[in-house]
Scaffold this motif. Structure first.
Motif, PDB file in Angstrom:
ATOM      1  N   ARG A 611       0.840  -1.202   0.000  1.00 35.59           N
ATOM      2  CA  ARG A 611       0.000   0.000   0.000  1.00 35.59           C
ATOM      3  C   ARG A 611       0.875   1.253   0.000  1.00 35.59           C
ATOM      4  N   TYR A 612       1.947   1.183   0.758  1.00 30.28           N
ATOM      5  CA  TYR A 612       2.901   2.295   0.836  1.00 30.28           C
ATOM      6  C   TYR A 612       3.520   2.576  -0.533  1.00 30.28           C
ATOM      7  N   LYS A 613       3.863   1.502  -1.228  1.00 37.39           N
ATOM      8  CA  LYS A 613       4.458   1.649  -2.555  1.00 37.39           C
ATOM      9  C   LYS A 613       3.470   2.254  -3.538  1.00 37.39           C
ATOM     10  N   ARG A 614       2.203   1.897  -3.393  1.00 36.11           N
ATOM     11  CA  ARG A 614       1.183   2.448  -4.287  1.00 36.11           C
ATOM     12  C   ARG A 614       1.083   3.962  -4.167  1.00 36.11           C
ATOM     13  N   VAL A 615       1.127   4.481  -2.955  1.00 31.04           N
ATOM     14  CA  VAL A 615       0.863   5.909  -2.766  1.00 31.04           C
ATOM     15  C   VAL A 615       2.086   6.788  -3.015  1.00 31.04           C
ATOM     16  N   VAL A 616       3.293   6.250  -2.817  1.00 30.64           N
ATOM     17  CA  VAL A 616       4.476   7.090  -3.064  1.00 30.64           C
ATOM     18  C   VAL A 616       5.088   6.838  -4.432  1.00 30.64           C
ATOM     19  N   GLY A 617       4.715   5.732  -5.089  1.00 29.10           N
ATOM     20  CA  GLY A 617       5.263   5.413  -6.392  1.00 29.10           C
ATOM     21  C   GLY A 617       6.404   4.424  -6.303  1.00 29.10           C
ATOM     22  N   ALA A 618       6.535   3.605  -7.337  1.00 27.18           N
ATOM     23  CA  ALA A 618       7.547   2.536  -7.325  1.00 27.18           C
ATOM     24  C   ALA A 618       8.953   3.100  -7.201  1.00 27.18           C
ATOM     25  N   GLU A 619       9.243   4.166  -7.961  1.00 23.11           N
ATOM     26  CA  GLU A 619      10.604   4.718  -7.954  1.00 23.11           C
ATOM     27  C   GLU A 619      10.966   5.272  -6.589  1.00 23.11           C
ATOM     28  N   MET A 620      10.056   6.055  -6.003  1.00 23.54           N
ATOM     29  CA  MET A 620      10.374   6.651  -4.710  1.00 23.54           C
ATOM     30  C   MET A 620      10.378   5.618  -3.590  1.00 23.54           C
ATOM     31  N   SER A 621       9.603   4.554  -3.733  1.00 23.13           N
ATOM     32  CA  SER A 621       9.591   3.533  -2.673  1.00 23.13           C
ATOM     33  C   SER A 621      10.939   2.859  -2.549  1.00 23.13           C
ATOM     34  N   GLU A 622      11.724   2.852  -3.609  1.00 19.61           N
ATOM     35  CA  GLU A 622      13.054   2.250  -3.552  1.00 19.61           C
ATOM     36  C   GLU A 622      14.075   3.199  -2.922  1.00 19.61           C
ATOM     37  N   ARG A 623      13.691   4.483  -2.789  1.00 20.44           N
ATOM     38  CA  ARG A 623      14.564   5.426  -2.094  1.00 20.44           C
ATOM     39  C   ARG A 623      14.154   5.578  -0.638  1.00 20.44           C
ATOM     40  N   ILE A 624      12.992   5.073  -0.299  1.00 19.23           N
ATOM     41  CA  ILE A 624      12.457   5.277   1.040  1.00 19.23           C
ATOM     42  C   ILE A 624      12.882   4.131   1.957  1.00 19.23           C
ATOM     43  N   VAL A 625      13.351   4.512   3.125  1.00 14.94           N
ATOM     44  CA  VAL A 625      13.705   3.519   4.134  1.00 14.94           C
ATOM     45  C   VAL A 625      12.509   3.368   5.056  1.00 14.94           C
ATOM     46  N   TYR A 626      11.885   2.215   5.011  1.00 10.97           N
ATOM     47  CA  TYR A 626      10.697   1.960   5.820  1.00 10.97           C
ATOM     48  C   TYR A 626      11.179   1.471   7.178  1.00 10.97           C
ATOM     49  N   SER A 627      11.157   2.355   8.163  1.00 12.08           N
ATOM     50  CA  SER A 627      11.792   2.062   9.453  1.00 12.08           C
ATOM     51  C   SER A 627      10.970   1.093  10.283  1.00 12.08           C
ATOM     52  N   LEU A 628      11.653   0.108  10.779  1.00  9.41           N
ATOM     53  CA  LEU A 628      11.020  -0.854  11.686  1.00  9.41           C
ATOM     54  C   LEU A 628      11.558  -0.694  13.105  1.00  9.41           C
ATOM     55  N   GLY A 629      12.292   0.388  13.332  1.00 10.93           N
ATOM     56  CA  GLY A 629      12.805   0.633  14.673  1.00 10.93           C
ATOM     57  C   GLY A 629      14.299   0.873  14.680  1.00 10.93           C
TER      58      GLY A 629
END
Length: 629
Positions: A611-629
């Motif tokens: 869902r996160y990838k859908r809203v920010v876009g595929a390209e930007m999702s690869e630059r985004i660090v999805y923090s788990l802590g």
């Protein structure tokens, strides 16, 4: 859960102006009541991210995917589901063509600064304040019936006064022409044309002469006299014709007439100067005069028109003995808390929006208009960053030392993004919302010299069904962002489509209108993500305040409404393996750590990542660090 965008990982961003990282917390879907259609239910639906920090490049890219920020909260409407689809609107500053109304706003401000605007007779206006050019807007330019009558009466009075002055000056010029003709200055005894003195509009003053701000009236009689004399001499084959051409010119005649009119400065408070063949009438330093302030006082001698007791001395009354000039200063400063700004904001919110005092707190103000996640970028001097740098700013409008308005803006690699404006209610008659927008457009144009990538002015969201939003489309030629392919479509194409339906895939209609095929322009990934029928009905809703001032990620509750729909899908099908994960300070791809989670954890996490990838876009999702802590 949180994410970080790393510039080192990106590589494909629009520029590399910014340092630092973008840190966001994925808040999921948000439902709230709608401040635009005033719905009773929670019909406004968007996706939210809480930004701890964000680079200007990343925010620029998010803007171009339909995101906006309110303080540190980023949000994007779910266009197919929300009650009032909100389209990102922008304007290429260099192509801007001001309307008549926008020009009137500029002229009104100039008259106010010149001191020629009678503020005691101002129209009662509730301005279009860009209440948020990025969020919601106020009533636009509403004039009360009593204010309208007063304004019309004042305008008629000013018009009559100006005509009276122009008639008097025309008579005086005719006297000067007659005097010069009798003394032989024109070398020709013929019937000369009558003079016509016209009031000079503020827009034309700079085209006519130096010192244009003091120029009130002008006459081109010298040109008419020259043309008349030359025509008569040529028709009569007068031998003086050729010789006359050498010495006869509008400039020479205008100078002779101006010399003959010098006595006017003593009787009327106007100075007379010849300028390139024109006879110009200016205010003097000691006796300023204008159409708003000057008054005609009848005398006791016969005028040039032959009327008894009608010589005009044009002396101003004691009430208008001298116009008060004002000084406007516009200061650009980095976003920070300023007690004077907060006091103005508090007064604005309570007066214009009828907010209660307990609602307009310093904390809410800081969260809404001061706090910013944007990582500031200092000026570079290399043509990639403007002299002020990139980041979040407050633009202060100060008149004679008094703060009258504050514009909250973001300056990014491609644009100036306007977020909010608040102003002193006592100055509503100046239409400060429109005036500040024109100043911001001008700022972009001016700073293209220093930073060529700066091209656009972003006005926030445009909601076609909301009449209070229509003012944004008046800044032409603007364009709207297609919610599917993220292409820009001219407003003149989009507007008639939105008349029929609030949600439109704008690029479909724009391409069809041009006779083009849709397929080469459509991204398969984008189409799949936008029209996926299995899109999660989610989960982490939050009520967003109508004014979008009180968005607080910390107060959210998480209640999974339907459960993740993608739990049975594999990682390969969902394709979230390249999303960057932040785990205990490390940065790794999800595919490298997926085995660290149990089946249920992995299933839930992958649905969130998708869902996160859908809203920010595929390209930007690869630059985004999805923090788990």
């Amino acid at each position: 859960m949180a994410g970080k965008m790393r510039r080192s990982e990106a590589g494909t961003s629009s520029s590399s102006n910014s340092g630092g990282e973008t840190v966001v917390v994925d808040c999921g879907r948000r439902r709230s009541s709608c401040g635009y259609c005033k719905s009773v239910g929670r019909t406004s639906i968007s996706h939210g991210l809480w930004a701890r920090s964000i680079t200007v490049d990343d925010y620029q890219d998010l803007l171009d995917r339909g995101w906006r920020r309110s303080g540190c909260f980023l949000y994007k409407p779910e266009m197919e589901k929300t009650c009032c689809p909100s389209y990102t609107i922008r304007l290429r500053a260099s192509n801007f063509v001001p309307s008549k109304e926008q020009l009137r706003v500029l002229r009104r401000m100039q008259r106010f600064l010149d001191g020629s605007l009678d503020v005691n007779k101002k129209v009662e206006v509730v301005d279009d304040p860009k209440v948020s050019k990025g969020t919601c807007s106020c009533a636009c330019h509403e004039v009360s019936s009593s204010g309208t009558k007063e304004s019309l009466s004042s305008k008629n009075e000013e018009k009559n006064r100006a005509e009276h002055i122009a008639k008097y000056l025309s008579d005086q010029v005719d006297n000067a022409v007659r005097s010069c003709a009798e003394s032989g200055d024109f070398l020709c005894s013929i019937q000369l044309p009558k003079a016509s003195v016209k009031q000079v509009s503020p827009a034309k003053r700079k085209l006519l002469a130096e010192g244009a701000n003091d120029l009130l009236y002008s006459s081109n009689i010298a040109f008419q006299i020259v043309a008349t004399i030359r025509r008569v001499l040529a028709a009569e084959n007068d031998p003086r014709h050729n010789a006359e051409n050498n010495n006869l010119s509008p400039k020479v005649i205008a100078e002779k007439l101006a010399a003959a009119l010098n006595q006017l400065s003593e009787t009327s408070g106007l100075s007379v100067k010849a300028c390139n063949g024109h006879i110009n009438f200016y205010t003097t330093a000691t006796q300023a005069s204008s159409t708003e302030g000057a008054q005609i006082v009848t005398g006791s001698k016969e005028s040039a028109a032959g009327c008894k007791r009608k010589v005009c001395c044009m002396r101003k009354s004691a009430k208008h003995s001298q116009l008060k000039r004002r000084k406007l200063e516009i200061h650009l400063k980095r976003s920070s808390f300023d007690p004077e700004e907060f006091a103005l904001y508090r007064r604005y919110q309570m007066t214009v929006h009828n907010d209660t005092p307990d609602h307009v707190t310093e904390i809410s103000y800081r969260r809404f208009l001061v706090d910013t996640p944007l990582v500031p970028v200092p000026p570079s001097g290399d043509g990639r960053v403007p002299p002020c740098g990139f980041g979040s700013f407050h633009q202060q409008y100060v008149v004679d030392g008094k703060l009258i308005a504050v514009g909250v803006i973001d300056i990014l690699p491609k644009c100036l993004s306007s977020k909010y404006l608040f102003w002193d209610p006592d100055f509503a008659f100046l239409s400060l919302g429109k005036y500040s927008a024109l100043q911001e457009i001008g700022w972009v144009t001016e700073n293209q010299v220093h930073c060529p990538s700066l091209q656009y002015y972003y006005l926030g969201y445009y909601i076609h069904s909301c009449s209070k939003m229509r003012y944004k489309a008046a800044y032409r030629p603007s364009e709207l962002l297609c919610p599917l392919r993220y292409q820009w479509v001219p407003c003149n194409i989009a507007s008639p489509l939105l008349d029929r339906k609030p949600y439109i895939v704008l690029s479909d209609h724009a391409l069809l209108q041009n006779g083009e095929s849709l397929l080469p322009h459509a991204s398969e990934n984008v189409i799949e993500m936008q029209h996926d029928d299995n899109c999660d009905e989610d989960t982490n809703d939050i009520l967003i305040d109508d004014s979008e001032e009180m968005i607080e990620a910390e107060s959210e509750s998480s209640d999974d409404e339907s459960g993740p729909e993608t739990s049975g899908q594999t990682l390969e099908n969902n394709d979230v393996g390249d999303i960057l994960i932040g785990l205990k300070g490390s940065r790794v791809r999800y595919k490298d750590v997926q085995r660290a989670f149990g089946p249920r954890q992995r299933s839930y996490l992958e649905s969130q990542l998708l869902r996160y990838k859908r809203v920010v876009g595929a390209e930007m999702s690869e630059r985004i660090v999805y923090s788990l802590g």
